[in-house]
Structures are given as C-alpha cells and as structure tokens.
Design a protein around this motif. Structure first.
Motif, PDB file in Angstrom:
ATOM      1  N   ASP A  73       0.833  -1.199   0.000  1.00  0.00           N
ATOM      2  CA  ASP A  73       0.000   0.000   0.000  1.00  0.00           C
ATOM      3  C   ASP A  73       0.869   1.251   0.000  1.00  0.00           C
ATOM      4  N   SER A  74       0.269   2.405   0.158  1.00  0.00           N
ATOM      5  CA  SER A  74       0.990   3.675   0.070  1.00  0.00           C
ATOM      6  C   SER A  74       2.015   3.856   1.189  1.00  0.00           C
ATOM      7  N   LEU A  75       1.864   3.080   2.270  1.00  0.00           N
ATOM      8  CA  LEU A  75       2.807   3.139   3.390  1.00  0.00           C
ATOM      9  C   LEU A  75       3.773   1.951   3.371  1.00  0.00           C
ATOM     10  N   SER A  76       3.814   1.250   2.231  1.00  0.00           N
ATOM     11  CA  SER A  76       4.711   0.107   2.008  1.00  0.00           C
ATOM     12  C   SER A  76       4.365  -1.120   2.841  1.00  0.00           C
ATOM     13  N   SER A 162       5.412   5.981   9.541  1.00  0.00           N
ATOM     14  CA  SER A 162       4.688   7.222   9.248  1.00  0.00           C
ATOM     15  C   SER A 162       4.140   7.843  10.537  1.00  0.00           C
TER      16      SER A 162
END
Length: 213
Positions: A73-76, A162
């Motif tokens: 996903d966008s946060l790996s 994050s």
C-alpha cells in the motif's frame, strides 16, 4: 482471534536448498530481495517469503495462493489483494519469523538481544517508556521488550514509521494507537531473542511452529 506463527533459524537452513526454493518464486518477489547486499539480511528475507507461502498454503488451502495478488500500500505495508489474510514478518541475523491471521490485523517483531545504548533511541521513546527503562534492573532487556512491542504494534496498525514513534506508549501489553487498542504477547522462542506479536483483537487460539526448509 486465531493466529499462526512460523519461524526458522538462519544457521539451520541449507543455503543451496533455500536458493532453489526461492528461485521458484516470481520475479517481482525475488528481485527486490536479491538487491540486498548483506548476506544475512538477504537470507532472512528469503526465508520470510517462503515461510509466508508455506503457512498460507498449509492453513488456508482454499485461498488458491498466488504471489500475483501480493502488493504494497501507500505506506509500504504488504498485503494480498482480496484474500482476507493478514500477515507480518521480521528477521535478523539469527532468525526469520512470520505470523498470519484471517480478517484481523497482526504485526510481529523480533530482535537479537545484544548490547545497546537506549539513550541513542531517546527521540523514538515515549516518556513513560523512558521511565520504565531507566528504573529497570536490566536496561537492555527492558529496551528490547518495549521496542519489539512498539514495532509489532506499528506493523499491525499499518502505520509503520509514518507515525511519530515517541507518541506511542508500549510499556504495557495493551498499546493505543490513534484511539485503537492493540494487544501484544511475547513469544518465547529459543535463543537470546526478544519477540512480540501484536493483534487488533485478543488472541483466543495461537499456533507456533518451526518450519524446516
């Protein structure tokens, strides 16, 4: 909530057999791992991928396992698209460990117990965590217990780095992240290791096994 955990020690794994097994995986799985220069790091990642595939095929055979549905996903955070299976992995120079669950999130982190100066990590620790470490008889062990618990929770939450790590207090088994509770348990694995598992619900059934590769 039911959780399955598998682990394997690097020194007990036949490298030639591991290389053969890993080479059978698709390129989008193998190529990123081959880029790691450190042999132990690369080996640990290879074992983690094979442990993950082995666990899913063993306990969720109806899924029709395929690496084609593996994404980040966008946060790996890695996931399998539309599978309902959640997983997490951790590795270091001694061991690889993987956990999987169905429909609920999980996270796992393991560290080799070795000399460390907790002061170097002060910026990443919550004030209460610092107090616990300072007041403990064994500063290093206390630090690793808190650190692995925190890392496992961050993996389970999907936020990873994050999130401001010093805003999370992981000195107790229940950890709150953005208003949500995560439940942690230590895994008593062989060797000089500190390992924690984190889940979004209290574990009711737990399975732990060493998988021979």
């Amino acid at each position: 909530m039911e959780v399955w955990v598998a682990y394997r020690f690097l020194h007990q794994t036949d490298e030639n057999q591991l290389e053969k097994q890993f080479a059978l995986l698709p390129a989008h799985i193998t190529e990123p791992v081959y880029r790691y220069k450190n042999p132990a790091d690369r080996k640990g990642r290879m074992i983690s991928r094979i442990l993950l595939e082995t666990l899913i095929k063993k306990y969720f055979p109806y899924q029709g396992f395929s690496w084609d549905s593996y994404h980040k996903d966008s946060l790996s955070k890695p996931y399998f698209e539309e599978s309902g299976i959640y997983f997490s992995s951790s590795h270091h120079e001694k061991m690889s460990v993987v956990c999987i669950t169905a429909e609920r999130t999980c996270g796992i982190d393991s560290e080799l117990l070795k000399p460390v100066n907790p002061i170097l990590y002060a910026d990443f620790l919550h004030p209460k965590e610092k107090d616990v470490i300072i007041s403990s008889e064994d500063h290093e062990k206390s630090f690793y217990e808190i650190w692995t618990r925190k890392e496992a929770v961050l993996k389970a939450s999907g936020l990873g780095i994050s999130c401001e790590m010093n805003s999370i207090d992981a000195h107790t088994d229940t950890v709150i992240v953005k208003g949500r509770s995560y439940y942690t348990v230590p895994l008593l694995l062989p060797g000089n290791l500190i390992t924690h598992l984190a889940t979004s619900e209290i574990i009711t059934n737990f399975h732990l096994e060493e998988i021979i590769l």
